[in-house]
Each structure stands twice: as C-alpha cells, then as structure tokens.
Design a protein around this motif. Structure first.
Motif, PDB file in Angstrom:
ATOM      1  N   VAL A 215      -6.264  -2.298   1.388  1.00  0.00           N
ATOM      2  CA  VAL A 215      -5.909  -2.170   2.799  1.00  0.00           C
ATOM      3  C   VAL A 215      -4.417  -2.418   2.948  1.00  0.00           C
ATOM      4  O   VAL A 215      -3.915  -3.469   2.552  1.00  0.00           O
ATOM      5  N   VAL A 216      -3.715  -1.432   3.486  1.00  0.00           N
ATOM      6  CA  VAL A 216      -2.269  -1.555   3.665  1.00  0.00           C
ATOM      7  C   VAL A 216      -1.919  -1.361   5.131  1.00  0.00           C
ATOM      8  O   VAL A 216      -2.681  -0.800   5.907  1.00  0.00           O
ATOM      9  N   GLY A 217      -0.742  -1.852   5.485  1.00  0.00           N
ATOM     10  CA  GLY A 217      -0.238  -1.670   6.841  1.00  0.00           C
ATOM     11  C   GLY A 217       1.109  -0.998   6.778  1.00  0.00           C
ATOM     12  O   GLY A 217       1.530  -0.504   5.726  1.00  0.00           O
ATOM     13  N   PRO A 218       1.806  -0.970   7.895  1.00  0.00           N
ATOM     14  CA  PRO A 218       3.143  -0.389   7.887  1.00  0.00           C
ATOM     15  C   PRO A 218       4.085  -1.249   7.054  1.00  0.00           C
ATOM     16  O   PRO A 218       3.836  -2.422   6.813  1.00  0.00           O
ATOM     17  N   GLY A 219       5.164  -0.662   6.591  1.00  0.00           N
ATOM     18  CA  GLY A 219       6.119  -1.431   5.801  1.00  0.00           C
ATOM     19  C   GLY A 219       5.898  -1.234   4.316  1.00  0.00           C
ATOM     20  O   GLY A 219       5.723  -0.111   3.835  1.00  0.00           O
ATOM     21  N   GLN A 220       5.839  -2.340   3.575  1.00  0.00           N
ATOM     22  CA  GLN A 220       5.819  -2.271   2.118  1.00  0.00           C
ATOM     23  C   GLN A 220       4.426  -2.112   1.521  1.00  0.00           C
ATOM     24  O   GLN A 220       4.288  -1.953   0.311  1.00  0.00           O
ATOM     25  N   GLY A 221       3.390  -2.181   2.351  1.00  0.00           N
ATOM     26  CA  GLY A 221       2.026  -2.134   1.834  1.00  0.00           C
ATOM     27  C   GLY A 221       1.739  -0.898   1.009  1.00  0.00           C
ATOM     28  O   GLY A 221       1.187  -0.975  -0.097  1.00  0.00           O
ATOM     29  N   GLN A 222       2.119   0.285   1.528  1.00  0.00           N
ATOM     30  CA  GLN A 222       1.851   1.526   0.807  1.00  0.00           C
ATOM     31  C   GLN A 222       2.635   1.577  -0.499  1.00  0.00           C
ATOM     32  O   GLN A 222       2.142   2.065  -1.521  1.00  0.00           O
ATOM     33  N   LEU A 223       3.869   1.063  -0.487  1.00  0.00           N
ATOM     34  CA  LEU A 223       4.685   1.025  -1.695  1.00  0.00           C
ATOM     35  C   LEU A 223       4.003   0.212  -2.791  1.00  0.00           C
ATOM     36  O   LEU A 223       3.943   0.627  -3.956  1.00  0.00           O
ATOM     37  N   ILE A 224       3.454  -0.944  -2.411  1.00  0.00           N
ATOM     38  CA  ILE A 224       2.777  -1.781  -3.393  1.00  0.00           C
ATOM     39  C   ILE A 224       1.489  -1.111  -3.864  1.00  0.00           C
ATOM     40  O   ILE A 224       1.146  -1.154  -5.049  1.00  0.00           O
ATOM     41  N   ALA A 225       0.772  -0.496  -2.935  1.00  0.00           N
ATOM     42  CA  ALA A 225      -0.469   0.199  -3.312  1.00  0.00           C
ATOM     43  C   ALA A 225      -0.187   1.273  -4.357  1.00  0.00           C
ATOM     44  O   ALA A 225      -0.929   1.420  -5.339  1.00  0.00           O
ATOM     45  N   ASP A 226       0.892   2.027  -4.168  1.00  0.00           N
ATOM     46  CA  ASP A 226       1.252   3.061  -5.140  1.00  0.00           C
ATOM     47  C   ASP A 226       1.625   2.441  -6.484  1.00  0.00           C
ATOM     48  O   ASP A 226       1.333   3.005  -7.548  1.00  0.00           O
ATOM     49  N   LEU A 227       2.281   1.284  -6.421  1.00  0.00           N
ATOM     50  CA  LEU A 227       2.713   0.607  -7.641  1.00  0.00           C
ATOM     51  C   LEU A 227       1.522   0.130  -8.481  1.00  0.00           C
ATOM     52  O   LEU A 227       1.528   0.230  -9.710  1.00  0.00           O
TER      53      LEU A 227
END
Length: 353
Positions: free
Chosen positions: A42-54
């Motif tokens: 579960v990600v939110g705005p900001g860095q969440g998607q970046l970490i999920a991709d990582l």
C-alpha cells in the motif's frame, strides 16, 4: 511462589538505518511472514511508489495498491480490495496517513502488517492506533500493532522537512501527557502503568535533551526510535494514555474547529507547551520551549496562524474531544475569560525565553 508476567504485543522486527528498505524481502522471508512475496503493498503520494518499485524485484507476486486521503472510507475501500485477494501480509509504505490506512485495512481481515515509514511526523509508525477522518472529524481507531517496522533514513532525509520536524513535537508532548496521567492518579485514583510510562518518557527525554538536529543521523535515529517507543507504550497499556493528554485534546480540537491549521506533531508540541505552562512547571516549560524553538517548531497560537480568540475557543472545546480523559484542562475547568488571561501570560512567558 508463582512467576507472574504479562504478554505484550510488539513488532518482530524493528530496523532504523540507512538502506533498511533493501532488506524488506529478506525480513518477510526470514520472519516467516511471507516466503513467496504474496503481499499487498500500500503506497500513498510522495515516495511510496518509488520504494514499491525499488523492492518489487524481491517481493515476487506483490500487488500494489494506492491509498490517499486518510479517511475511514478510504481504509474501508482498501479493506474490501484486500478481502478479494490472498495475502500473507500488508506492507504500508509512506507517511502516517498511508501507514494508518494500511493498518486499519489489514486489521479488518487479521492480516499481518509491515510499517515502512518515509517520514517521522508522529508516533503512529508502530502504534496500535489508526488516525482516520470520518465525516470531517479525525478519530482514533484501535488496530493491530505492525508485525515489523522499517525506517530508512535515506527516504526520511528526502521527505518533507516540516513533517519530520513535527515528530519532535509529538514525542516531547509525552512529557505533558505523562504529567496529566499522574494528575489523574492523584485526583481520580486512575491507575498508571509504569512500564508504559517508562517507554513513553525515555524517548521523550532522549529527544528533549539531544543536541543534534534533522541533519544529524544520530538525532534522526533517536527521534525514530522514540516514536516507535511511544507506539509500544500505547500497546503495553492498551490505550493512548501515556502519549496523549491535554496536549492532544488541543490538537484534536484544532483539527475539528480549524482544519488544516498545522500538522499533528506541530499542534501536539504547542499543546504540550501550553499545558505545561498551566501546570506551573517552570523547569519543564523552559526545557520544552527551548527544544521547540531550536527545531523551529511553533510555540504560540500565532505561529500556526491562530488568533487569541480562536485559541480560547480551542481550549474551551478541547475536553470534549476526549470525554473520558482527565487532564490539566479538565482539572482547571477554565472559562473563556480565564483562558484568555492565561493565554496572554503564556505568550509573555514564551516571548521571554
């Protein structure tokens, strides 16, 4: 003689350092949380998607969901999505709003939840409480404590500076909350949980007296661990009592009457300083005022854009946000004229520091 003890819920893994996120896959597997990576991220705005991709390469068949808004409706919507799948764990990546949404949704279906915090705005990182907005009013909902907590200082460093500094206010507000708890013991014979109080106090004292700032990894680590300790204190006693008193009543009242005034931590720190002044604790007042000033956090209503009349209304309304809680605000039972007089004295005392 029988050995008496108690069982306390606590995370299986706590990791605060640079590069911590890279070990998420290993932690899930080694802790037998999810060997195959069947997790909901579960990600939110900001860095969440970046970490999920990582971390995606190490999580196998992980599915990513986006949660925004921090509302009870959003958490319920996420819970419905989780129910349609088969997940070993839920990984909440982001700030406090995203983590709280993930905690609530995971708890609905008894799915273990991993907290990956990208900011240090408040003590929800590892707490058994989710703060969510319902019908325009922010409420606190009991949830399962995260099974693991990761705080990667690389991502905290790149997060919103003002939000991170707000966590300092939330931590040192424990000092005021614990004073309120002791007052309730003296006046109403309310039991105080010594272990919970110790956990809340140790982190607050460490942050209060640390000479560093948000550019110093040593200080940021102490702040992160203090926020985690606050969450554990709540888990130990089964309520937010060791970390929430008149300070948080003022914070909740501000959110209700004047939404979006300031962050959770900023308002908690301001509320704590005002309540400490009301108690007449000059030593603690000086310590807390100096700490807030050193970290560029608000100390007066004017610092967050509130005038005296608005703050008087907030303080008068504050006890209604926690009707079962006894704090310095309930103890003094101040009328508007008295609140206004004390506020003027408070502003003078802050200006003199």
């Amino acid at each position: 003689m029988p050995l008496l003890a108690r069982t306390v819920q606590a995370p299986l893994h706590i990791d605060v350092r640079r590069g911590a996120v890279a070990d998420l896959g290993r932690i899930l597997a080694d802790g037998r949380i999810s060997a195959g990576g069947d997790v909901a991220v579960v990600v939110g705005p900001g860095q969440g998607q970046l970490i999920a991709d990582l971390i995606r390469p190490s999580l196998g068949s992980a599915e990513v969901f986006t949660a925004a808004g921090g509302t009870l409706d959003a958490a319920m919507e996420l819970a419905a999505k989780l129910r349609s799948g088969h997940y070993d764990a839920v990984v909440g990546i982001g700030g406090g709003t995203t983590v709280d949404t993930a905690k609530y949704a995971a708890t609905r279906w008894a799915i273990p939840m991993v907290s990956v915090a990208t900011s240090l705005g408040n003590d929800g990182i590892a707490s058994p409480v989710a703060s969510l907005v319902n019908d325009g009013i922010k409420g606190s909902y009991g949830v399962q404590i995260p099974i693991a907590v990761l705080i990667d200082l690389d991502f905290v460093e790149n997060g919103p500076e003002r939000t991170n500094r707000g966590g300092i206010g939330d931590v040192i507000s424990n000092i005021s909350a614990l004073a309120d708890w002791e007052l309730a013991r003296q006046v109403r014979n309310e039991p105080v949980d010594g272990l919970a109080a110790s956990l809340a106090r140790m982190g607050a004292e460490a942050v209060l007296n640390h000479p560093g700032d948000m550019t110093d990894d040593g200080f940021v680590t102490v702040l992160a661990e203090a926020l985690i300790s606050s969450g554990l204190a709540m888990a130990v006693c089964g309520s937010s009592r060791p970390t929430s008193g008149g300070c948080h009543e003022i914070m909740h009242a501000t959110d209700s009457l004047y939404p979006n005034t300031a962050s959770h931590g900023e308002l908690a720190g301001l509320g704590a300083l005002f309540c400490t002044f009301l108690r007449g604790d000059d030593r603690r007042f000086a310590q807390m005022s100096d700490c807030l000033a050193r970290h560029q956090l608000p100390r007066t209503p004017a610092d967050v854009g509130l005038d005296a009349e608005q703050f008087v209304r907030i303080v008068e309304f504050a006890p209604r946000t926690r009707p079962d809680r006894y704090t310095i605000l309930e103890h003094l039972e101040m009328k508007p004229d008295e609140i206004a007089r004390r506020l003027a004295e408070y502003d003078d005392a802050v200006a003199a520091r």
